[in-house]
Design a protein around this motif. Structure first.
Motif, short mmCIF file in Angstrom:
data_model
loop_
_atom_site.label_atom_id
_atom_site.label_comp_id
_atom_site.label_asym_id
_atom_site.label_seq_id
_atom_site.Cartn_x
_atom_site.Cartn_y
_atom_site.Cartn_z
N SER A 25 2.03 -5.11 -9.06
CA SER A 25 1.38 -5.84 -7.98
C SER A 25 1.06 -4.89 -6.83
O SER A 25 0.66 -5.32 -5.76
N SER A 26 1.28 -3.59 -7.10
CA SER A 26 1.36 -2.64 -5.99
C SER A 26 0.02 -2.30 -5.38
O SER A 26 -0.23 -2.57 -4.21
N THR A 30 -0.68 -3.80 -2.01
CA THR A 30 -0.43 -2.86 -0.91
C THR A 30 -1.71 -2.58 -0.14
O THR A 30 -1.72 -2.56 1.11
N LEU A 31 -2.79 -2.38 -0.86
CA LEU A 31 -4.06 -2.14 -0.17
C LEU A 31 -4.52 -3.37 0.59
O LEU A 31 -5.07 -3.26 1.71
N PHE A 35 -5.08 -3.49 4.48
CA PHE A 35 -6.37 -3.93 5.02
C PHE A 35 -6.17 -5.02 6.07
O PHE A 35 -6.78 -5.00 7.15
N MET A 36 -5.30 -5.99 5.76
CA MET A 36 -5.07 -7.08 6.72
C MET A 36 -4.43 -6.56 8.00
O MET A 36 -4.77 -6.99 9.11
N LEU A 37 -3.47 -5.63 7.84
CA LEU A 37 -2.83 -5.06 9.02
C LEU A 37 -3.83 -4.29 9.86
O LEU A 37 -3.85 -4.40 11.10
N SER A 38 -4.68 -3.54 9.18
CA SER A 38 -5.70 -2.79 9.93
C SER A 38 -6.67 -3.73 10.64
O SER A 38 -7.08 -3.47 11.78
#
Length: 501
Positions: A25-26, A30-31, A35-38
């Motif tokens: 699931s990485s 993770t991306l 992306f959401m955090l960015s």
């Protein structure tokens, strides 16, 4: 995390993340999280910027994200590099490396033959990685091809050195996961060309067997029994272990080649020894054949010719007995004989019966008594001939040879000593090579006489003692039962000392 905070600081907490969480699931999760955090950060940052800065930041972010996505989709190498980084930094070690290295050292026997060592390697790697089977190809030093040393019958016998996968392994010296090659457009030809071997071995991994920077073999491992995928940690540990395996196989192969070279050298020396005697016999027979054209009808010539033929047959038979006596225990036939007769036979056969007392080589013979002994006169005389000949050849110039024969001890033992004041032998040669066939210190020696002499003495139930020192001469002392019929055979012990007589 709460329990960890209750016990210690959060910075001291170690939370390894399982490989399935990272891989299955990485990358996508993770991306997506990154992306959401960015996006969250930019949503707070962009309103505070001017119009020009807003457009620049948004375009830069889209280019970065889009370019990264394209790179991940189109570059398998980048994907593998990310997986390697995650595997090294986000997962606890699967292996106890100290225990595994002890296991490798214990389970491999470098002194075994390469075929036996290959079976040990298969058992070891299959137990460590839970693989179903292993195949090993080892490079032929002469042809350069990789020949199958161990593996299923269906595996191709040879892998050519120009094989693309071999070239790749020579260049990288790292194990390759064949599944990853199929996803790399540049490496797909490697898999296609090696398809027969991959199918026969059901190979999932191919590891290079390298000594230094030289590729000496290939180790093919099948998929795992539990259907678990090969991880990067597996590959890294396999890469380190394959060098240990390669070193063991190389040492075993070199030992085998050295043994073959020693055998060929021994065969060459033995052949030279035999051919020398045969040449002398053929020379006499050829002379008889040449003269027979003119004198065949002469009765005197016929008698002489038959005498030459009879002597030749006797000499060749003696030669065969002498050569075969090096490899097998002689069959002795004890019979009564006088000690004087035994010594005289040896002196005549050694060509030393008529030595000039005024000559450079002096012979001192001392026989304490003249009793009757029960030994194999012919074989024991051959031992004395060898010792006398060695003593004579050990002295390039003037010198003295002493021969002392006596009966001593209880039970009665025949003790014969032959001493010379020649060049002697060093302690290392005495300890490791003296009685080995074809080991000699003489430039033109063959090293057969002493090995044969020891066999004869041991067959009598006796032993040989040697005392020697470089530059101070050598003394050989033979101890055999004076009556071979009355003394039971026992295991003889060679006594070799490094001191001069």
């Amino acid at each position: 995390a709460a329990m960890a905070l209750a016990r210690r600081r959060l910075s001291d907490m170690d939370v390894p993340v399982a490989r399935p969480v990272i891989y299955y699931s990485s990358v996508s999760l993770t991306l997506a999280g990154a992306f959401m955090l960015s996006t969250l950060v930019l949503s707070r940052l962009i309103p505070a910027l001017s119009q020009e800065w807003r457009i620049g930041v948004i375009l830069g972010f889209l280019v970065f994200v889009g370019g990264g996505g394209l790179l991940l989709m189109l570059s398998p190498r980048t994907s593998r590099a990310i997986k390697r980084f995650i595997d090294r930094n986000f997962y606890a070690n699967r292996y106890d490396y100290r225990r595994e290295w002890e296991r490798v050292s214990k389970d491999l026997t470098p002194t075994a033959r390469p075929e036996e060592l290959a079976r040990q390697v298969e058992t070891l790697v299959c137990a460590i990685f839970d693989a179903e089977r292993a195949t090993i190809h080892l490079r032929d030093d002469k042809a350069g091809v990789f020949r199958r040393l161990h593996g299923p019958e269906g595996v191709q016998v040879e892998v050519p050195p120009e094989d693309l996968l071999v070239k790749h392994l020579e260049r990288t010296l790292l194990p390759v996961l064949l599944r990853d090659l199929e996803d790399d457009l540049d490496l797909i030809p490697l898999v296609v060309e090696s398809r027969p071997t991959l199918e026969a071995t059901d190979a999932a991994v191919c590891a290079p067997l390298a000594v230094g920077d030289s590729l000496i073999g290939l180790l093919w491992l099948s998929r795992k029994r539990n259907d678990e995928d090969w991880s990067l940690e597996d590959l890294e540990f396999l890469g380190a272990m394959s060098r240990q395996v390669a070193a063991a196989l190389w040492f075993s192969r070199q030992s085998e080649l050295a043994s073959e070279m020693r055998q060929m050298e021994s065969l060459h020396r033995l052949t030279t020894f035999v051919l020398h005697d045969i040449k002398n016999q053929v020379s006499g027979l050829s002379l008889v054949v040449e003269n027979a054209k003119r004198h065949l009808g002469n009765p005197e010539f016929q008698r002489d010719a038959m005498a030459v033929v009879g002597n030749t047959v006797s000499s060749l038979r003696e030669l065969m007995n002498q050569v075969s006596g090096v490899a097998r225990v002689p069959h002795i036939e004890p019979a009564p004989c006088s000690l004087q007769e035994l010594v005289d036979d040896a002196l005549i056969a050694a060509g030393m019966a008529q030595l000039d007392a005024q000559g450079p080589l002096k012979l001192d013979i001392r026989i304490a008594v003249h009793p009757e002994v029960v030994v194999d006169r012919r074989l024991l005389a051959r031992v004395l001939v060898n010792l006398l000949t060695n003593a004579r050849e050990a002295m390039p110039g003037p010198g003295r040879i002493e021969l002392v024969a006596e009966i001593a001890g209880d039970p009665r033992m025949l003790v014969v000593s032959v001493r010379d004041d020649g060049r002697g032998m060093n302690e290392e040669f005495l300890r490791t090579r003296l009685f080995r066939p074809f080991a000699t210190t003489k430039p033109n020696g063959l090293g057969i006489g002493l090995a044969q002499s020891r066999s004869i003495v041991e067959a009598h139930g006796g032993r040989i003692e040697v005392r020697s020192r470089p530059g101070a001469g050598t003394t050989f002392t033979v101890h055999v039962p004076a009556d071979r019929r009355a003394v039971p055979w026992h295991e003889p012990v060679d006594a070799v000392e490094g001191q001069d007589a």
